[in-house]
Scaffold this active site. Structure first.
Site, PDB file in Angstrom:
ATOM      1  N   GLY A 164       0.777  -1.233   0.000  1.00 54.08           N
ATOM      2  CA  GLY A 164       0.000   0.000   0.000  1.00 54.08           C
ATOM      3  C   GLY A 164       0.803   1.275   0.000  1.00 54.08           C
ATOM      4  CB  THR A 165       4.357   2.088   0.500  1.00 54.89           C
ATOM      5  OG1 THR A 165       4.881   0.963  -0.220  1.00 54.89           O
ATOM      6  CG2 THR A 165       4.323   1.750   1.977  1.00 54.89           C
ATOM      7  N   GLY A 166       2.560   2.475  -2.442  1.00 55.86           N
ATOM      8  CA  GLY A 166       2.528   3.146  -3.742  1.00 55.86           C
ATOM      9  C   GLY A 166       3.587   2.685  -4.716  1.00 55.86           C
ATOM     10  CE  LYS A 167       5.523  -2.835  -3.139  1.00 57.51           C
ATOM     11  NZ  LYS A 167       4.605  -2.531  -2.013  1.00 57.51           N
ATOM     12  CB  THR A 168       1.604  -0.649  -8.532  1.00 59.33           C
ATOM     13  OG1 THR A 168       1.909  -1.921  -7.959  1.00 59.33           O
ATOM     14  CG2 THR A 168       1.079  -0.840  -9.940  1.00 59.33           C
ATOM     15  CD  GLU A 227     -13.094  -1.018  26.306  1.00 59.47           C
ATOM     16  OE1 GLU A 227     -12.086  -0.322  26.051  1.00 59.47           O
ATOM     17  OE2 GLU A 227     -13.181  -2.224  26.001  1.00 59.47           O
ATOM     18  CG  ASP A 232      -7.353  -5.993  26.333  1.00 56.67           C
ATOM     19  OD1 ASP A 232      -7.339  -5.407  25.232  1.00 56.67           O
ATOM     20  OD2 ASP A 232      -8.284  -5.924  27.148  1.00 56.67           O
TER      21      ASP A 232
END
Length: 562
Positions: free
Chosen positions: A204-208, A424, A499
């Site tokens: 997803g880092t934009g290689k293509t 929580e 957790d």
């Protein structure tokens, strides 16, 4: 279908005898006595023959058919003197049925006709599939790479303006673009451009996108193909496709060849062979090595490849002369994320209140594909709410949906809601009190994804190096929900399962990977993981490089810290 076509073909071109009519045995003997039976043939209890003169059958019918060729069955109790009767009335007795007498051409067609029709149909179907399957069965060795002609108006052209947040990688590729535009300016002093550029980065880092932007900036044909598309069941097909791909690119030079997920065929050779596909993968890799070593960049063909597993690649791929350059594409920082958000919101109407800088600071750890998805989810959410523009609240709700998961309309009892609230509350309280912990951003007891409640702690800035106090603060915060349940209710539930998994994972890495245990010391005992895929691997079998006593000590230290 083939057999039916063959039958019709033989029937019309070489018609045989007319279909025989089943008659009674009594009528048959009557016609023998009347000297009206010309010839017969017999097989088992079936008798076939022909009358000298047509006989109406059935005899009592008003419109009886005139029968010349007949067939009948001799009863088992019939008299044995049939042969004498036939001889007395000059009936010719044949040794085999008349229907079996065929011409040599008919016999040849019946023998080889179905096979020829099968082969013809196979060729016809193969040619029909040529357009979508690279030439059918006879085109298995043809490359199936998609060609994007960046100069054509119909293609989706990408440029460096569409790439943001990875300026260092873009700067490395500017020289590649300049070479494709004007090769002589780089070769005039005897230098050569790199034959291959390997883009390494997390999913997803934009290689293509970066590879397509290089082709778009240089305005050259772009041949894109996934590495897994080379390999087929038939050994040798992948190597043939590699040869065809490089041949097409050299014919269209200057051009770019892009191979996505190179690790699918670029794994190191010489490992254990588990299936026949391993031989095909190695042959394909050998052909890539040969092609990259054999062609010259003087023709203007450059190979780009992308992978998120560089540690498994064959060393021969990474040597100079093949993939000369290795460009690491890192996850963007706050400035880079803001630039990516500006690229993806160019066609999205934004409310004036939207602060992309604040949104970028809130999305630590997200890469380009995540941010594109965030913008899309926010736009869909705003449209669902009937808005004319996307607001900051839409972005934050979309971010929480991506990070926490979608809210579930799960009905909880009052006792369960109270227990979840205290659970929580324990996370939130310790998140506020621990000095090194990330700030608490939101607490909810509305079920999201698989969780009944969520405490979301959002870092204020990007962290690239974690100190021991920060890691201990994360462990304390993760165990806060279970501790709150024990304090308030005096019992434990299954709600702390995730957790404990997170806390145990952090502590085990502190002990085995980062040397944060005084008893173990600064020794790396964890297997080498792939940081691009977010984690390490486990040791299996006897490959563990430490003794059982060390393993016992590791378990004791993990339990002690927890």
């Amino acid at each position: 279908v083939t057999l039916a076509a063959n039958f019709v073909f033989i029937t019309f071109l070489f018609p045989g005898k007319p279909q025989r009519v089943e008659v009674s045995y009594t009528l048959f003997k009557q016609q023998v006595v009347l000297d009206n039976v010309a010839e017969i043939s017999s097989r088992a209890d079936t008798i076939q023959g022909s009358f000298r003169s047509p006989v109406p059958y059935p005899p009592d019918a008003e419109k009886a058919a005139q029968v010349s060729d007949f067939s009948t069955v001799q009863p088992a109790f019939a008299d044995p003197g049939l042969e004498s009767l036939l001889n007395e009335h000059a009936v010719v007795i044949n040794a085999k049925p008349v229907d079996e007498v065929r011409s040599p051409l008919t016999t040849l067609l019946f023998s080889f006709g179905p096979t020829l029709l099968l082969i013809g149909g196979f060729i016809w179907l193969s040619r029909r599939a040529a357009g979508s399957a690279g030439g059918g069965i006879f085109g298995l060795g043809k490359s199936r790479a998609k060609r994007y002609d960046q100069t054509a108006p119909g293609d989706n052209k990408a440029t460096f303006d569409d790439v943001a947040g990875i300026d260092e990688a873009k700067a490395e590729l500017v020289e590649i673009v300049d070479f494709l535009k004007d090769p002589r300016s780089y070769t005039r002093l005897g230098g050569t451009a790199p034959k291959g550029v390997l883009l390494v980065g997390a999913p997803g880092t934009g290689k293509t996108l970066l590879a397509r932007a290089v082709a778009g900036e240089a305005a050259v044909p772009f041949f894109s193909m996934g590495a897994s598309e080379f390999v087929e069941m038939i050994v040798g097909v992948g190597a043939s496709r590699v040869r065809d791909l490089f041949r097409q690119a050299q014919a269209a030079a200057p051009a770019i060849i892009f191979i996505d997920e190179l690790d699918a065929i670029g794994r190191s050779r010489g490992g254990a062979v588990y299936s026949g596909g391993n031989s095909e993968q190695e042959q394909t890799l050998n052909q890539i090595l040969t092609e990259m070593d054999g062609f010259s960049t003087q023709g203007g063909v450059i190979v780009l490849a992308a992978t998120n597993r560089p540690e498994v690649l064959d060393p021969a791929l990474l040597r100079p002369g093949r993939f000369d350059r290795r460009i690491a594409i890192q996850a963007p920082d706050t400035v880079g994320r803001e630039a990516i958000l500006r690229v993806h919101t160019r066609s999205v109407p934004l409310n004036p209140e939207v602060d992309l800088h604040d949104l970028a600071a809130s999305t630590s750890g997200l890469v380009g594909a995540d941010l594109k998805n965030l913008v899309n989810e926010a736009a869909l959410l705003a449209a669902h709410r009937g808005m004319d523009a996307v607001r900051q609240m839409d972005f934050m709700d979309a971010l929480e949906k991506i990070v926490l998961g979608p809210a579930r309309p799960l009905i909880l009892s009052a006792e369960e809601r109270q227990r979840v609230a205290y659970h929580e509350g324990g996370h939130a309280l310790l998140g506020l009190l621990m000095p090194e912990a990330d700030p608490v951003h939101r607490v909810t007891i509305v079920p999201h994804g698989m969780a009944l409640g969520v405490t979301y702690q959002r870092p204020t800035d990007d962290r690239h190096n974690y100190d021991e106090q920060y890691l201990r603060s994360r462990v304390v915060g993760a165990m806060g929900g279970r501790a709150a349940e024990e304090v308030v209710f005096g019992s434990r539930t299954t709600g702390a399962e995730n957790d404990m998994q997170q806390a145990t994972s952090i502590v085990r890495q502190m002990v085995t990977r980062w040397g944060m245990s005084e008893k173990i010391g600064p020794v790396a005992l964890a297997p080498e993981g792939n940081p691009l895929l977010g984690g390490g691997e486990a040791y299996f079998g006897t490959s563990r490089p430490y003794s059982e006593s060390t393993a016992t000590l590791i378990d004791a230290e993990v339990a002690r810290i927890l």
